[in-house]
Design a protein around this motif. Structure first.
Motif, PDB file in Angstrom:
ATOM      1  N   TRP A 121      28.842  28.531  37.035  1.00  0.00           N
ATOM      2  CA  TRP A 121      29.300  29.403  35.942  1.00  0.00           C
ATOM      3  C   TRP A 121      30.225  28.703  34.966  1.00  0.00           C
ATOM      4  N   PHE A 122      31.108  27.873  35.477  1.00  0.00           N
ATOM      5  CA  PHE A 122      32.046  27.178  34.584  1.00  0.00           C
ATOM      6  C   PHE A 122      31.311  26.148  33.724  1.00  0.00           C
ATOM      7  N   GLU A 145      20.354  30.385  38.220  1.00  0.00           N
ATOM      8  CA  GLU A 145      21.233  31.511  37.885  1.00  0.00           C
ATOM      9  C   GLU A 145      20.396  32.776  37.653  1.00  0.00           C
ATOM     10  N   ASN A 146      19.250  32.621  36.984  1.00  0.00           N
ATOM     11  CA  ASN A 146      18.373  33.770  36.742  1.00  0.00           C
ATOM     12  C   ASN A 146      17.811  34.349  38.034  1.00  0.00           C
ATOM     13  N   TRP A 147      17.723  33.516  39.046  1.00  0.00           N
ATOM     14  CA  TRP A 147      17.157  33.959  40.322  1.00  0.00           C
ATOM     15  C   TRP A 147      17.982  35.099  40.914  1.00  0.00           C
ATOM     16  N   GLY A 148      19.257  35.159  40.550  1.00  0.00           N
ATOM     17  CA  GLY A 148      20.091  36.283  40.978  1.00  0.00           C
ATOM     18  C   GLY A 148      19.529  37.615  40.514  1.00  0.00           C
ATOM     19  N   GLY A 158      16.127  37.928  40.190  1.00  0.00           N
ATOM     20  CA  GLY A 158      14.715  37.834  40.535  1.00  0.00           C
ATOM     21  C   GLY A 158      13.879  37.117  39.493  1.00  0.00           C
ATOM     22  N   LYS A 159      14.530  36.355  38.621  1.00  0.00           N
ATOM     23  CA  LYS A 159      13.792  35.668  37.555  1.00  0.00           C
ATOM     24  C   LYS A 159      14.013  34.162  37.627  1.00  0.00           C
ATOM     25  N   ASN A 160      13.419  33.471  36.676  1.00  0.00           N
ATOM     26  CA  ASN A 160      13.550  32.024  36.587  1.00  0.00           C
ATOM     27  C   ASN A 160      13.497  31.687  35.106  1.00  0.00           C
ATOM     28  N   VAL A 161      13.615  30.449  34.721  1.00  0.00           N
ATOM     29  CA  VAL A 161      13.271  30.064  33.347  1.00  0.00           C
ATOM     30  C   VAL A 161      12.045  29.169  33.422  1.00  0.00           C
ATOM     31  N   SER A 162      11.186  29.259  32.414  1.00  0.00           N
ATOM     32  CA  SER A 162       9.941  28.506  32.505  1.00  0.00           C
ATOM     33  C   SER A 162       9.853  27.378  31.489  1.00  0.00           C
ATOM     34  N   SER A 163      10.746  27.355  30.501  1.00  0.00           N
ATOM     35  CA  SER A 163      10.695  26.235  29.563  1.00  0.00           C
ATOM     36  C   SER A 163      12.101  25.709  29.314  1.00  0.00           C
ATOM     37  N   LEU A 164      12.149  24.523  28.734  1.00  0.00           N
ATOM     38  CA  LEU A 164      13.442  23.865  28.555  1.00  0.00           C
ATOM     39  C   LEU A 164      14.309  24.550  27.505  1.00  0.00           C
ATOM     40  N   ASP A 165      13.679  25.389  26.667  1.00  0.00           N
ATOM     41  CA  ASP A 165      14.460  26.025  25.614  1.00  0.00           C
ATOM     42  C   ASP A 165      14.601  27.525  25.810  1.00  0.00           C
ATOM     43  N   GLU A 166      14.311  27.979  27.033  1.00  0.00           N
ATOM     44  CA  GLU A 166      14.494  29.393  27.331  1.00  0.00           C
ATOM     45  C   GLU A 166      15.919  29.607  27.842  1.00  0.00           C
ATOM     46  N   ASN A 177      18.996  31.450  29.625  1.00  0.00           N
ATOM     47  CA  ASN A 177      19.044  32.327  30.789  1.00  0.00           C
ATOM     48  C   ASN A 177      19.851  33.588  30.496  1.00  0.00           C
ATOM     49  N   ILE A 178      19.889  34.482  31.497  1.00  0.00           N
ATOM     50  CA  ILE A 178      20.557  35.765  31.313  1.00  0.00           C
ATOM     51  C   ILE A 178      22.065  35.554  31.293  1.00  0.00           C
ATOM     52  N   HIS A 179      22.768  36.380  30.515  1.00  0.00           N
ATOM     53  CA  HIS A 179      24.234  36.409  30.473  1.00  0.00           C
ATOM     54  C   HIS A 179      24.885  35.159  29.897  1.00  0.00           C
ATOM     55  N   PHE A 180      24.561  33.996  30.420  1.00  0.00           N
ATOM     56  CA  PHE A 180      25.203  32.792  29.899  1.00  0.00           C
ATOM     57  C   PHE A 180      24.481  32.275  28.666  1.00  0.00           C
ATOM     58  N   GLU A 181      23.209  32.690  28.525  1.00  0.00           N
ATOM     59  CA  GLU A 181      22.393  32.312  27.376  1.00  0.00           C
ATOM     60  C   GLU A 181      22.438  30.818  27.119  1.00  0.00           C
ATOM     61  N   VAL A 182      22.318  30.082  28.200  1.00  0.00           N
ATOM     62  CA  VAL A 182      22.305  28.636  28.089  1.00  0.00           C
ATOM     63  C   VAL A 182      20.910  28.161  28.506  1.00  0.00           C
ATOM     64  N   THR A 183      20.422  27.095  27.880  1.00  0.00           N
ATOM     65  CA  THR A 183      19.065  26.626  28.172  1.00  0.00           C
ATOM     66  C   THR A 183      19.119  25.425  29.112  1.00  0.00           C
TER      67      THR A 183
END
Lengths: 269, 584
Positions: free
Chosen positions: B154-155, B193-196, B198-206, B208-214
């Motif tokens: 998170w940090f 982080e998205n797995w929390g 039940g998700k994942n990210v599928s591309s390098l520019d997607e 993630n949830i809440h932190f909105e970091v790719t």
């Protein structure tokens, strides 16, 4: 066939791990070689002669070797484990793991067997004239595949988890079985002449199970197909009128497991 | 004298000193390699005649999972693993059991039997660091260190999103000291982080949830921080989309990201003398490449995607990879990549366990069996070897099985032999599914690696890549006195007789650690002392203060107190700090 006779010469306290009692380990050995084979008792390793008097020399190969075990052997574990050929006759009862992972040959136990008899057996014949406890022909804890070949003939009753994960071979039970008989069966044949309690063939995906007695609580995932009478699987005959079920639908959409249940003994189904 | 030994007349393979099978004597005094021994020293020294034998520096494994929470989860969920491999106690050694996840003692002994002396644990979740160190303390025979999992922390996500690289660096430096860990590991960045949810990210520019970091921001940020701090090893990357057909493109893109980053290794250590520069050249260390080199779009048109990746690696100098080979048989998949393990468990219908390590990362465990009859598994076997054989320069590759993901480390001898023997590869092709040949390019490869190459892949380059070459992986003066003697006569080697090679790699004739014989022909002869390496790096005080304010504020989200967070040195056996930025 050369015969080696083992006679218990002491009262066995802590159970003995005697996986060296196989025709494979005896093959080509003289009486004194056999006497010095090592077995574990708790943390100690001792020669076989500490527990058994040995008579006779073994044959040149496992096929040529027959072992007869006399005396009070109900505290001797792992007799015939992983054996590939030859014959073992136990005149009394045995402790756990008799014929575990055996691949060939023949074991005859005239008394009872403890748990894990014929665990993950691959071939050969394991004949127990008396009763056996849990996990006959089953997969080891945590493993998926149990017995995959050979035959277990049980004269008396078995306790829980008989044939768990069986994928090949046959288990024929003369008496009754406990809970979870044939759980996760995915091949092979289990024939029970007596009664079963519950979860018979639960999570089955393939293979055949026949229960001639009463099933106390029938598994919910099985679907009735048709009636068949006087079943015959090679040399195994199951006379009578049987209801055939397919299952377990709880596990797979197209189950290939067949569960035959004696109609007369299960009128409530 | 303890730790004093002479190994005479062996055929020595020491790639960092460009020694390629020349007959040489190795002198070790007080546990360190020296140029010669005085007559007085010689009197007390143990002398081993290694005529007709292969002598290499002690094996170094830079990526293995042998300590920590997920390894223990694997042990607990696999009782059946215990009875398949057992080891009786001896006068000095403990008993042990387990094939893919052996008990701690057995891990140390088995590595030692193969001639390894140094192993790095590839993933330490910060909150589990104490647990990991407690286990490492109990693994005998091996020098160890661990990589801290930071790709979904998170940090880190917050600082890198805000572009606050100073604070990010301060956080990493504080975390390394706090948890006594060695390098930065980045697992499925932003995805776990998205797995929390039940998700994942599928591309390098997607994002993630809440932190909105790719993933891209995380990889670039961690790489930048890594070089800013002058870390011993480069950022250790487990790329996104692991285990998914078609993921090779993501992997290629991920590797490219650090192409312009200059490696900066800034360690205040004494370097063993080596002919080749032993400091690292790469800015990214991509791990278990096979699992990130899947081609096709589904399991039906699955194929090897290794070639395009090795083409890229051949054209550039900033990447080192390890292979993640599949030697067939039982494995226990375990990784900080929680979602990938869930996918695997859905595929097999088998046992599965996973954890969300609060605020920090996640992980999963799933037993797996690689079968020669399975089309995908057999292709994976070919791909693992492609990863090593299609890269021209062995100094860009490291041999691993990502133990126990591709298979347990005890199968390294098989992999080494496949690399050395085309006949053995042909034999395996003939036993496995035709996909292995049809869907990879391995069948067209006639390269056979030499003992020199093997020494690079298992010693010299592993040590160099992770920044341990100042004392491991060579016979340079001042290096640790770690030696493997294989009963292999290089002048008589016949790679068609591969079963002989497998046996000899499997049981080293001698394993010598710090100048003492610790294992002889498979028998443990001495319980070697062990060290734990960690990185001690400092940043300007002001940055650390600012960062700690944030940490303490967010610590209310943790389930335990801040004071219980750090791992004290008392948890480590022979803690050995590697100080960075000593000039500051």
């Amino acid at each position: 066939m050369a015969e080696v006779i083992l006679t218990v010469n002491t009262e066995i306290g802590i159970k003995v791990e005697a996986d060296v009692i196989t025709p494979d380990a005896f093959a080509g050995k003289s009486k004194s070689d056999i006497e010095s084979l090592q077995v574990w008792q708790g943390p100690k390793q001792l020669p076989l002669s500490a527990f058994f008097d040995v008579e006779g020399d073994a044959g040149s190969s496992a096929e040529d070797t027959s072992i007869v075990i006399k005396g009070e052997t109900s505290r001797v574990k792992r007799i015939g484990e992983k054996m590939t050929a030859g014959k073992i006759t136990v005149e009394g009862s045995v402790s756990m793991h008799v014929g575990s992972q055996m691949e060939g040959g023949e074991i005859l136990v005239k008394g009872d067997a403890d748990s894990w008899a014929g665990m993950e057996m691959k071939g050969g014949l394991l004949h127990i004239e008396g009763n056996a406890r849990d996990h006959v022909g089953c997969a080891y804890r945590g493993k998926w595949v149990g017995m995959s070949g050979g035959r277990i003939v049980l004269g008396g009753n078995a306790n829980n988890n008989l044939g768990g994960g069986i994928s090949g071979g046959e288990i024929i039970v003369g008496g009754n079985v406990g809970h979870y008989c044939g759980i996760r069966q995915n091949g092979g044949l289990i024939a029970v002449k007596g009664n079963a309690i519950r979860a018979v063939a639960a999570e089955m995906t393939a293979g055949t199970m026949v229960v001639n007695g009463t099933i106390e609580r029938f598994s919910p995932g099985f679907e009735y197909v048709a009636n068949e009478s006087d079943l015959k699987f090679d040399d195994i005959e199951c006379p009578g009128e049987f209801m055939k079920f397919l299952g377990d639908n709880a596990i797979t959409k197209r189950p290939k497991g067949s569960l035959y249940v004696n109609q007369a003994a299960n009128m409530d189904l | 004298m303890v730790g004093t030994i002479v190994i005479k007349n062996g055929s020595v393979y020491d790639p960092l000193n460009e020694v390629n099978g020349e007959k040489q004597d190795i002198f070790i005094k007080n546990g360190k390699v020296v140029s010669e021994l005085s007559d007085a020293d010689m009197k007390d020294a143990k002398i081993i005649d290694a005529t007709g034998k292969t002598v290499m520096p002690g094996g170094v494994d830079s990526h293995s999972h042998i300590a920590g929470a997920k390894v223990n989860a694997g042990r607990m969920m696999r009782p059946e693993d215990g009875y398949k491999a057992t080891m009786a106690k001896t006068d000095i050694a403990h008993s042990g059991s387990g094939e893919t996840v052996p008990s701690v003692y057995m891990e140390g002994y088995e590595y030692s039997q193969m001639g390894y002396t140094t192993v790095f644990e590839a993933a330490v979740p910060p909150m589990e660091a104490r647990h990991t160190h407690e286990e490492m303390r109990s693994i005998p025979m091996l020098d160890m260190g661990g990589y801290l999992v930071l790709g979904n922390n998170w940090f880190m996500m917050r600082y890198l999103k805000e572009g606050d690289i100073e604070k990010a660096a301060a956080y990493v430096s504080w975390m390394m000291k706090t948890h006594k860990t060695y390098g930065i590991k980045c697992v499925n960045p932003a995805g776990v982080e998205n797995w929390g949810w039940g998700k994942n990210v599928s591309s390098l520019d997607e994002a993630n949830i809440h932190f909105e970091v790719t993933p891209r921001e995380m990889i670039e940020g961690l790489t930048e921080v890594n070089e800013m701090l002058g870390m011993p090893m480069s950022m250790h990357l487990h790329a996104n989309n692991l285990g998914h057909p078609g993921n090779f493109e993501t992997t290629k893109e991920s590797m490219k990201m650090s192409s312009n980053v200059k490696p900066n290794q800034d360690m205040g250590v004494e370097w063993a003398e080596t002919k080749i520069d032993a400091s690292r050249d790469q800015s990214v260390y991509l791990t278990h490449m096979m699992f990130n080199a899947f081609g096709g779009t589904s399991w039906r048109d699955f194929e090897s995607g290794v070639k395009p990746l090795t083409d890229y690696i051949n054209s550039t100098d900033h990447v080192v990879i390890d292979s993640g080979c599949v030697p067939f048989g039982e494995a226990t998949c375990m990784t900080g990549d929680g979602p990938s393990i869930h996918d695997l468990s859905v595929l097999t219908g088998g046992k599965w366990s996973n954890t969300d390590v609060e605020l920090e990362c996640g992980s999963g465990v799933c037993p797996f069996t690689y079968l020669k009859s399975n089309p995908v598994h057999s292709t994976q076997w070919a791909m693992g070897l492609e990863c090593l054989l299609l890269v021209d320069d062995p100094w860009k590759t490291i041999m691993t099985t990502d133990s126990p993901n591709g298979g347990p480390f005890t199968k390294y001898p098989l992999v080494m032999t496949w690399l050395m023997s085309e006949k053995f590869r042909d034999q395996t092709f003939s036993e496995c599914h035709p996909w292995a040949n049809d869907r990879s390019t391995l069948g067209g490869v006639d390269r056979e690696m030499s003992l020199y190459d093997i020494a690079i892949l298992t010693r010299a380059n592993t040590a160099k890549t992770i920044g341990m070459a100042h004392r491991k992986g060579s016979f340079g003066i001042g290096a640790d006195g770690d030696v493997t003697i294989y009963d292999i006569d290089p002048s008589k080697i016949d790679t068609r007789e591969y079963s002989d090679l497998i046996n000899k790699f499997g049981t080293a004739e001698y394993t010598i650690k710090d100048g003492d014989v610790v294992c002889h022909n498979g028998e443990i002869t001495k319980i070697a002392d062990r060290r734990t390496y960690y990185t001690d790096v400092s940043v300007p005080d002001a940055n650390e203060k600012e960062m700690l304010k944030d940490v303490q504020e967010w610590f209310r989200y943790y389930s335990h107190g801040f004071n219980h967070y750090p791992t004290p040195e008392s948890y480590l056996k022979n803690p050995t700090a590697i100080k960075l930025n000593t000039e500051q």
